[in-house]
Scaffold this motif. Structure first.
Motif, PDB file in Angstrom:
ATOM      1  N   VAL A 148       0.845  -1.204   0.000  1.00  0.00           N
ATOM      2  CA  VAL A 148       0.000   0.000   0.000  1.00  0.00           C
ATOM      3  C   VAL A 148       0.879   1.253   0.000  1.00  0.00           C
ATOM      4  O   VAL A 148       0.594   2.234  -0.705  1.00  0.00           O
ATOM      5  CB  VAL A 148      -0.940   0.012   1.229  1.00  0.00           C
ATOM      6  N   VAL A 149       1.973   1.223   0.760  1.00  0.00           N
ATOM      7  CA  VAL A 149       2.874   2.381   0.814  1.00  0.00           C
ATOM      8  C   VAL A 149       3.575   2.585  -0.534  1.00  0.00           C
ATOM      9  O   VAL A 149       3.751   3.722  -0.989  1.00  0.00           O
ATOM     10  CB  VAL A 149       3.912   2.208   1.940  1.00  0.00           C
ATOM     11  N   ILE A 150       3.955   1.470  -1.195  1.00  0.00           N
ATOM     12  CA  ILE A 150       4.566   1.595  -2.523  1.00  0.00           C
ATOM     13  C   ILE A 150       3.567   2.191  -3.520  1.00  0.00           C
ATOM     14  O   ILE A 150       3.915   3.051  -4.338  1.00  0.00           O
ATOM     15  CB  ILE A 150       5.070   0.218  -3.000  1.00  0.00           C
ATOM     16  N   ALA A 151       2.311   1.740  -3.426  1.00  0.00           N
ATOM     17  CA  ALA A 151       1.274   2.322  -4.294  1.00  0.00           C
ATOM     18  C   ALA A 151       1.101   3.809  -3.985  1.00  0.00           C
ATOM     19  O   ALA A 151       0.915   4.633  -4.896  1.00  0.00           O
ATOM     20  CB  ALA A 151      -0.048   1.579  -4.092  1.00  0.00           C
ATOM     21  N   LEU A 152       1.178   4.162  -2.700  1.00  0.00           N
ATOM     22  CA  LEU A 152       1.066   5.570  -2.306  1.00  0.00           C
ATOM     23  C   LEU A 152       2.201   6.391  -2.908  1.00  0.00           C
ATOM     24  O   LEU A 152       1.991   7.541  -3.337  1.00  0.00           O
ATOM     25  CB  LEU A 152       1.072   5.673  -0.775  1.00  0.00           C
ATOM     26  N   THR A 153       3.410   5.798  -2.948  1.00  0.00           N
ATOM     27  CA  THR A 153       4.565   6.498  -3.550  1.00  0.00           C
ATOM     28  C   THR A 153       4.240   6.916  -4.979  1.00  0.00           C
ATOM     29  O   THR A 153       4.494   8.054  -5.386  1.00  0.00           O
ATOM     30  CB  THR A 153       5.799   5.577  -3.550  1.00  0.00           C
TER      31      THR A 153
END
Length: 214
Positions: A148-153
């Motif tokens: 999810v954090v990578i997608a947020l990036t």
């Protein structure tokens, strides 16, 4: 390549803006997402209804619309602040339901006997959740949370359309000035990889450490 070197300070500044969007939004989304996940398993029906409605509403709205609301509607309603903060609010709100669902899946993976044992020794629902269930649940869902954090990036790039000078917006400016699109494109791609690859490695290492204690 000369173009990239000439505009290195501007690219560095844009990289820091992207990092700021990512770190603050990720922390905010984790806090809100955990609260929403707790509300969804709460014994209070009103909390469950609110959390379910919040999750279904936000995660089914395009990110562009969420940022549009933050960039144009909130100022119209009286929120006088800069676009970076408004974009951070939008990214936080948009990401929080995905964090909530990841945490909730972890909660569902914790053996029911853990909660029953905690309640049997007199812990309240809040104590059972925060001291027994959530610590185990978060360990179980580290890879999905990092995803999810990578997608947020990558989602931070959408803020470029709403006045935030992050990496994509800065690259567009440089290309308009110098026209060296390939070198600028490769540089921006490498800067994104500089964030996402370490995140993936961090998730792998963290998951291995947690697995020892399960």
């Amino acid at each position: 390549m000369d173009t990239v070197i000439a505009f290195l300070p501007q690219l560095g500044q844009a990289f820091l803006v992207t990092l700021r969007l990512l770190v603050v939004s990720a922390l905010g989304a984790f806090v809100i997402g955990t609260v929403i996940a707790a509300m969804r398993i709460s014994p209070v029906a009103a909390f469950r209804v609110f959390a379910t409605g919040y999750t279904e509403l936000i995660r089914n709205i395009p990110l562009t619309l969420v940022l549009f609301f933050c960039a144009f509607v909130l100022p119209y309603l009286g929120a006088e602040t800069d676009y970076i903060l408004l974009a951070t609010i939008g990214l936080t709100v948009y990401t929080s339901p995905f964090i909530a669902e990841a945490v909730r899946s972890g909660v569902n993976g914790v053996a029911i006997g853990q909660a029953e044992a905690a309640r049997a020794v007199g812990l309240s629902f809040g104590q059972t959740l925060t001291l027994v269930v959530l610590p185990q649940a978060v360990r179980m869902v580290i890879p999905p949370l990092i995803n999810v954090v990578i997608a947020l990036t990558k989602n931070t790039s959408v803020a470029a359309g709403f006045g935030v000078i992050e990496m994509v917006a800065q690259s567009r400016r440089i290309i308009q000035l110098q026209g060296d699109a390939i070198a600028v494109f490769i540089s921006i791609a490498l800067l994104y990889l500089l964030i996402t690859i370490p995140l993936g490695r961090f998730a792998d290492q963290l998951e291995k450490r947690v697995a020892v204690f399960r």
